[in-house]
Scaffold this motif. Structure first.
Motif, PDB file in Angstrom:
ATOM      1  N   PRO A  18       0.826  -1.212   0.000  1.00  0.00           N
ATOM      2  CA  PRO A  18       0.000   0.000   0.000  1.00  0.00           C
ATOM      3  C   PRO A  18       0.857   1.259   0.000  1.00  0.00           C
ATOM      4  N   VAL A  19       0.354   2.272  -0.676  1.00  0.00           N
ATOM      5  CA  VAL A  19       1.022   3.564  -0.736  1.00  0.00           C
ATOM      6  C   VAL A  19       0.187   4.540   0.077  1.00  0.00           C
ATOM      7  N   PHE A  20       0.828   5.193   1.004  1.00  0.00           N
ATOM      8  CA  PHE A  20       0.118   6.107   1.874  1.00  0.00           C
ATOM      9  C   PHE A  20       0.308   7.539   1.402  1.00  0.00           C
ATOM     10  N   TYR A  21      -0.713   8.319   1.501  1.00  0.00           N
ATOM     11  CA  TYR A  21      -0.674   9.713   1.078  1.00  0.00           C
ATOM     12  C   TYR A  21      -0.082  10.567   2.190  1.00  0.00           C
ATOM     13  N   THR A  22       0.904  11.334   1.837  1.00  0.00           N
ATOM     14  CA  THR A  22       1.469  12.293   2.785  1.00  0.00           C
ATOM     15  C   THR A  22       1.456  13.663   2.114  1.00  0.00           C
ATOM     16  N   ASP A  26       3.556  15.441  -1.308  1.00  0.00           N
ATOM     17  CA  ASP A  26       2.807  16.000  -2.427  1.00  0.00           C
ATOM     18  C   ASP A  26       3.215  17.451  -2.682  1.00  0.00           C
ATOM     19  N   GLN A  27       3.344  18.227  -1.629  1.00  0.00           N
ATOM     20  CA  GLN A  27       3.725  19.629  -1.785  1.00  0.00           C
ATOM     21  C   GLN A  27       5.159  19.769  -2.282  1.00  0.00           C
ATOM     22  N   SER A  28       6.050  18.902  -1.793  1.00  0.00           N
ATOM     23  CA  SER A  28       7.444  18.998  -2.237  1.00  0.00           C
ATOM     24  C   SER A  28       7.575  18.624  -3.707  1.00  0.00           C
ATOM     25  N   SER A  29       6.796  17.641  -4.162  1.00  0.00           N
ATOM     26  CA  SER A  29       6.864  17.279  -5.576  1.00  0.00           C
ATOM     27  C   SER A  29       6.304  18.406  -6.456  1.00  0.00           C
TER      28      SER A  29
END
Length: 83
Positions: A18-22, A26-29
């Motif tokens: 599973p991939v967890f949303y952080t 997201d903001q750094s990308s």
């Protein structure tokens, strides 16, 4: 010794992680993407020149390949019909 008349498929397994949303990631990308797109050190003209140079090089290489192919075909035709 077991005798089986029908094929029994083994249960399928998965290796899903599973991939967890952080939100931080997201903001750094997004910041990285924006910094790449808004790079003021390279002007529009320089980017256009680089892209056009790459296209010219690619076109020149493809034309050389076509000429080589025609030369090989011409040699093969000469060998088949005249030797």
């Amino acid at each position: 010794m077991k005798i089986s008349y029908f094929y029994r498929a083994k249960p399928k397994t998965s290796s899903y992680k599973p991939v967890f949303y952080t939100p931080e990631d997201d903001q750094s990308s997004l910041k990285k993407k924006m910094s790449i797109q808004n790079d003021d050190s390279i002007t529009l003209r320089e980017r256009m020149d680089r892209r056009w140079d790459e296209e010219r090089k690619h076109k020149a290489v493809s034309q050389q390949n076509i000429l080589k192919a025609f030369a090989v075909i011409a040699i093969l035709i000469y060998i088949i019909f005249f030797l």
